[in-house]
Motif scaffolding. Structure first.
Motif, PDB file in Angstrom:
ATOM      1  N   PRO A  96       8.093  11.075  10.815  1.00  0.00           N
ATOM      2  CA  PRO A  96       8.855  12.246  10.350  1.00  0.00           C
ATOM      3  C   PRO A  96       9.931  11.902   9.327  1.00  0.00           C
ATOM      4  CG  PRO A  96       9.597  11.595  12.536  1.00  0.00           C
ATOM      5  CD  PRO A  96       8.383  10.739  12.224  1.00  0.00           C
ATOM      6  N   ARG A  97      10.262  10.633   9.162  1.00  0.00           N
ATOM      7  CA  ARG A  97      11.403  10.230   8.321  1.00  0.00           C
ATOM      8  C   ARG A  97      11.001   9.666   6.966  1.00  0.00           C
ATOM      9  NH1 ARG A  97      12.209   8.428  13.456  1.00  0.00           N
ATOM     10  NH2 ARG A  97      13.946   9.355  14.627  1.00  0.00           N
ATOM     11  N   ARG A  98       9.711   9.565   6.711  1.00  0.00           N
ATOM     12  CA  ARG A  98       9.269   8.953   5.458  1.00  0.00           C
ATOM     13  C   ARG A  98       8.476   9.939   4.631  1.00  0.00           C
ATOM     14  NH1 ARG A  98       5.975   3.869   6.583  1.00  0.00           N
ATOM     15  NH2 ARG A  98       6.445   3.453   4.406  1.00  0.00           N
ATOM     16  N   ARG A  99       8.680   9.878   3.312  1.00  0.00           N
ATOM     17  CA  ARG A  99       7.989  10.796   2.415  1.00  0.00           C
ATOM     18  C   ARG A  99       6.485  10.522   2.443  1.00  0.00           C
ATOM     19  NH1 ARG A  99      11.812  13.534  -0.275  1.00  0.00           N
ATOM     20  NH2 ARG A  99      13.863  12.549  -0.434  1.00  0.00           N
ATOM     21  N   ILE A 100       5.741  11.575   2.160  1.00  0.00           N
ATOM     22  CA  ILE A 100       4.289  11.489   2.237  1.00  0.00           C
ATOM     23  C   ILE A 100       3.748  10.388   1.324  1.00  0.00           C
ATOM     24  CG2 ILE A 100       2.147  12.725   1.731  1.00  0.00           C
ATOM     25  CD1 ILE A 100       3.494  13.575   4.352  1.00  0.00           C
ATOM     26  N   ARG A 101       4.264  10.286   0.119  1.00  0.00           N
ATOM     27  CA  ARG A 101       3.742   9.271  -0.805  1.00  0.00           C
ATOM     28  C   ARG A 101       3.963   7.858  -0.256  1.00  0.00           C
ATOM     29  NH1 ARG A 101       8.182   7.125  -3.092  1.00  0.00           N
ATOM     30  NH2 ARG A 101       9.989   8.453  -3.524  1.00  0.00           N
ATOM     31  N   GLU A 102       5.081   7.646   0.456  1.00  0.00           N
ATOM     32  CA  GLU A 102       5.348   6.332   1.027  1.00  0.00           C
ATOM     33  C   GLU A 102       4.343   5.999   2.139  1.00  0.00           C
ATOM     34  OE1 GLU A 102       9.289   6.994   2.350  1.00  0.00           O
ATOM     35  OE2 GLU A 102      10.223   6.571   0.408  1.00  0.00           O
ATOM     36  N   GLN A 103       3.965   7.028   2.904  1.00  0.00           N
ATOM     37  CA  GLN A 103       3.047   6.792   4.015  1.00  0.00           C
ATOM     38  C   GLN A 103       1.618   6.571   3.529  1.00  0.00           C
ATOM     39  OE1 GLN A 103       3.974   8.755   7.751  1.00  0.00           O
ATOM     40  NE2 GLN A 103       5.429  10.060   6.665  1.00  0.00           N
ATOM     41  N   ILE A 104       1.255   7.213   2.431  1.00  0.00           N
ATOM     42  CA  ILE A 104      -0.061   6.962   1.848  1.00  0.00           C
ATOM     43  C   ILE A 104      -0.115   5.568   1.222  1.00  0.00           C
ATOM     44  CG2 ILE A 104      -1.675   7.712   0.045  1.00  0.00           C
ATOM     45  CD1 ILE A 104      -0.722  10.575   0.597  1.00  0.00           C
ATOM     46  N   ALA A 105       1.027   5.123   0.680  1.00  0.00           N
ATOM     47  CA  ALA A 105       1.083   3.790   0.065  1.00  0.00           C
ATOM     48  C   ALA A 105       1.096   2.672   1.097  1.00  0.00           C
ATOM     49  CB  ALA A 105       2.333   3.677  -0.814  1.00  0.00           C
ATOM     50  N   GLU A 106       1.495   2.971   2.328  1.00  0.00           N
ATOM     51  CA  GLU A 106       1.680   1.918   3.333  1.00  0.00           C
ATOM     52  C   GLU A 106       0.436   1.051   3.552  1.00  0.00           C
ATOM     53  OE1 GLU A 106       3.430   1.383   7.854  1.00  0.00           O
ATOM     54  OE2 GLU A 106       2.668   3.336   7.219  1.00  0.00           O
ATOM     55  N   PRO A 107      -0.774   1.623   3.704  1.00  0.00           N
ATOM     56  CA  PRO A 107      -1.939   0.738   3.873  1.00  0.00           C
ATOM     57  C   PRO A 107      -2.143  -0.209   2.691  1.00  0.00           C
ATOM     58  CG  PRO A 107      -2.494   2.993   4.482  1.00  0.00           C
ATOM     59  CD  PRO A 107      -1.149   3.043   3.826  1.00  0.00           C
ATOM     60  N   LEU A 108      -1.866   0.256   1.486  1.00  0.00           N
ATOM     61  CA  LEU A 108      -2.007  -0.603   0.318  1.00  0.00           C
ATOM     62  C   LEU A 108      -1.036  -1.777   0.390  1.00  0.00           C
ATOM     63  CD1 LEU A 108      -2.221   2.196  -2.411  1.00  0.00           C
ATOM     64  CD2 LEU A 108      -4.124   0.914  -1.412  1.00  0.00           C
ATOM     65  N   ARG A 109       0.183  -1.515   0.855  1.00  0.00           N
ATOM     66  CA  ARG A 109       1.186  -2.577   0.982  1.00  0.00           C
ATOM     67  C   ARG A 109       0.804  -3.556   2.095  1.00  0.00           C
ATOM     68  NH1 ARG A 109       5.702  -1.116  -1.987  1.00  0.00           N
ATOM     69  NH2 ARG A 109       5.952   1.114  -2.430  1.00  0.00           N
ATOM     70  N   VAL A 110       0.427  -3.027   3.253  1.00  0.00           N
ATOM     71  CA  VAL A 110       0.092  -3.875   4.400  1.00  0.00           C
ATOM     72  C   VAL A 110      -1.099  -4.772   4.092  1.00  0.00           C
ATOM     73  CG1 VAL A 110      -0.786  -3.815   6.771  1.00  0.00           C
ATOM     74  CG2 VAL A 110       1.095  -2.311   6.108  1.00  0.00           C
ATOM     75  N   GLN A 111      -2.065  -4.234   3.358  1.00  0.00           N
ATOM     76  CA  GLN A 111      -3.297  -4.978   3.058  1.00  0.00           C
ATOM     77  C   GLN A 111      -3.176  -5.840   1.796  1.00  0.00           C
ATOM     78  OE1 GLN A 111      -6.280  -1.858   2.993  1.00  0.00           O
ATOM     79  NE2 GLN A 111      -5.540  -1.090   4.957  1.00  0.00           N
ATOM     80  N   GLY A 112      -1.979  -5.878   1.205  1.00  0.00           N
ATOM     81  CA  GLY A 112      -1.760  -6.721   0.043  1.00  0.00           C
ATOM     82  C   GLY A 112      -2.417  -6.223  -1.225  1.00  0.00           C
ATOM     83  N   ARG A 113      -2.634  -4.904  -1.313  1.00  0.00           N
ATOM     84  CA  ARG A 113      -3.315  -4.329  -2.479  1.00  0.00           C
ATOM     85  C   ARG A 113      -2.391  -3.454  -3.319  1.00  0.00           C
ATOM     86  NH1 ARG A 113      -7.252  -0.857  -1.518  1.00  0.00           N
ATOM     87  NH2 ARG A 113      -6.745  -0.397   0.649  1.00  0.00           N
ATOM     88  N   TRP A 114      -1.092  -3.524  -3.057  1.00  0.00           N
ATOM     89  CA  TRP A 114      -0.131  -2.708  -3.801  1.00  0.00           C
ATOM     90  C   TRP A 114       0.328  -3.457  -5.049  1.00  0.00           C
ATOM     91  CZ3 TRP A 114       1.649   2.101  -3.984  1.00  0.00           C
ATOM     92  CH2 TRP A 114       2.810   2.350  -4.714  1.00  0.00           C
ATOM     93  N   SER A 115       0.415  -2.734  -6.147  1.00  0.00           N
ATOM     94  CA  SER A 115       1.045  -3.275  -7.347  1.00  0.00           C
ATOM     95  C   SER A 115       1.957  -2.206  -7.933  1.00  0.00           C
ATOM     96  CB  SER A 115      -0.002  -3.708  -8.382  1.00  0.00           C
ATOM     97  OG  SER A 115      -0.578  -2.581  -9.025  1.00  0.00           O
ATOM     98  N   ARG A 116       3.032  -2.653  -8.539  1.00  0.00           N
ATOM     99  CA  ARG A 116       4.003  -1.703  -9.108  1.00  0.00           C
ATOM    100  C   ARG A 116       3.385  -0.869 -10.220  1.00  0.00           C
ATOM    101  NH1 ARG A 116       9.682  -5.138  -9.716  1.00  0.00           N
ATOM    102  NH2 ARG A 116      10.004  -5.524  -7.472  1.00  0.00           N
ATOM    103  N   THR A 117       2.438  -1.447 -10.926  1.00  0.00           N
ATOM    104  CA  THR A 117       1.857  -0.721 -12.059  1.00  0.00           C
ATOM    105  C   THR A 117       0.775   0.250 -11.605  1.00  0.00           C
ATOM    106  OG1 THR A 117       0.371  -2.607 -12.411  1.00  0.00           O
ATOM    107  CG2 THR A 117       2.387  -2.516 -13.741  1.00  0.00           C
ATOM    108  N   ALA A 118      -0.149  -0.218 -10.754  1.00  0.00           N
ATOM    109  CA  ALA A 118      -1.283   0.620 -10.369  1.00  0.00           C
ATOM    110  C   ALA A 118      -1.059   1.415  -9.093  1.00  0.00           C
ATOM    111  CB  ALA A 118      -2.528  -0.256 -10.197  1.00  0.00           C
TER     112      ALA A 118
END
Length: 224
Positions: A96-118
């Motif tokens: 309830p405390r995190r914005r929707i975009r942050e929660q959708i991004a979370e799997p990408l971060r946890v799985q090491g697939r997040w990049s600032r550009t993409a």
């Protein structure tokens, strides 16, 4: 061709009570198998065992030829992105405390697939794929309708690029006016992405609308 999911003689117990009793079924790639039955018949316990959220007492859960029931934590973490749940309560499944975009991004971060550009573009793409836009991504869950919140939960599941979705009563908490939209979204996503789906519900109309095959469960057993 081997099935994507192959469940064999699954038994789940809570203490001395057997809630899933010798259940076997398969789900192929790109196929939706419906599992229907009354409340308390063992549907959700079956889903939990498939996802290895609840370890079965006995039986086998093969996913893409991999035996999940004997895997340790590290091995399961490597497989779980391909096997994603969508739960009944659209609000309870999101923080309830995190914005929707942050929660959708979370799997990408946890799985090491997040990049600032993409990364931000991928989140925007996922929002669009479920019928939401950037303004929805900036909101907290309580600022969305139940249908929008469930769409956000589906987008988060899709962030892992899964092969199989396990949908446990995904529309039962929604108003009737919103159910058809979410069901049609799931059908469209399955068609576009080739997802396999295990669709669990007590609503026969929803199961028939979604499923290529329907299995019926009563008292922990498959009866049809």
């Amino acid at each position: 061709m081997n099935p994507l999911l192959d469940v064999r003689d699954l038994v789940v117990r809570y203490g001395s009570v057997t809630v899933v009793d010798g259940v076997s079924f398969q789900v192929g790639a790109g196929e939706t198998v419906g599992l229907v039955g009354p409340s308390g018949c063992g549907k959700s316990s079956t889903a939990a065992a498939v996802l290895q959220l609840r370890r079965p007492h006995s039986g086998s859960v093969l996913f893409d030829g991999l035996e999940l029931t004997g895997m340790g934590g590290r091995e399961l973490r490597a497989v779980r992105p391909r096997l994603q749940p969508v739960f009944q309560d659209p609000y309870g499944s999101l923080s309830p405390r995190r914005r929707i975009r942050e929660q959708i991004a979370e799997p990408l971060r946890v799985q090491g697939r997040w990049s600032r550009t993409a990364g931000p573009g991928r989140v925007a793409e996922l929002l669009d794929s479920v019928g939401l836009d950037g303004s929805h991504g900036e909101r907290l869950p309580h600022e969305l309708s139940g249908g929008q919140c469930q769409r956000a939960g589906i987008a988060r599941a899709l962030a892992s690029d899964p092969d199989l979705l396990v949908l446990d009563e995904p529309v039962s908490a929604l108003d009737p006016s919103l159910r058809a939209g979410v069901l049609n979204l799931l059908l469209d996503l399955q068609d576009r992405l080739g997802l396999g789906c295990l669709f669990i519900s007590h609503d026969m109309a929803a199961v028939r609308h979604m499923s290529d095959r329907v299995l019926t469960m009563r008292n922990g057993k498959l009866v049809a």
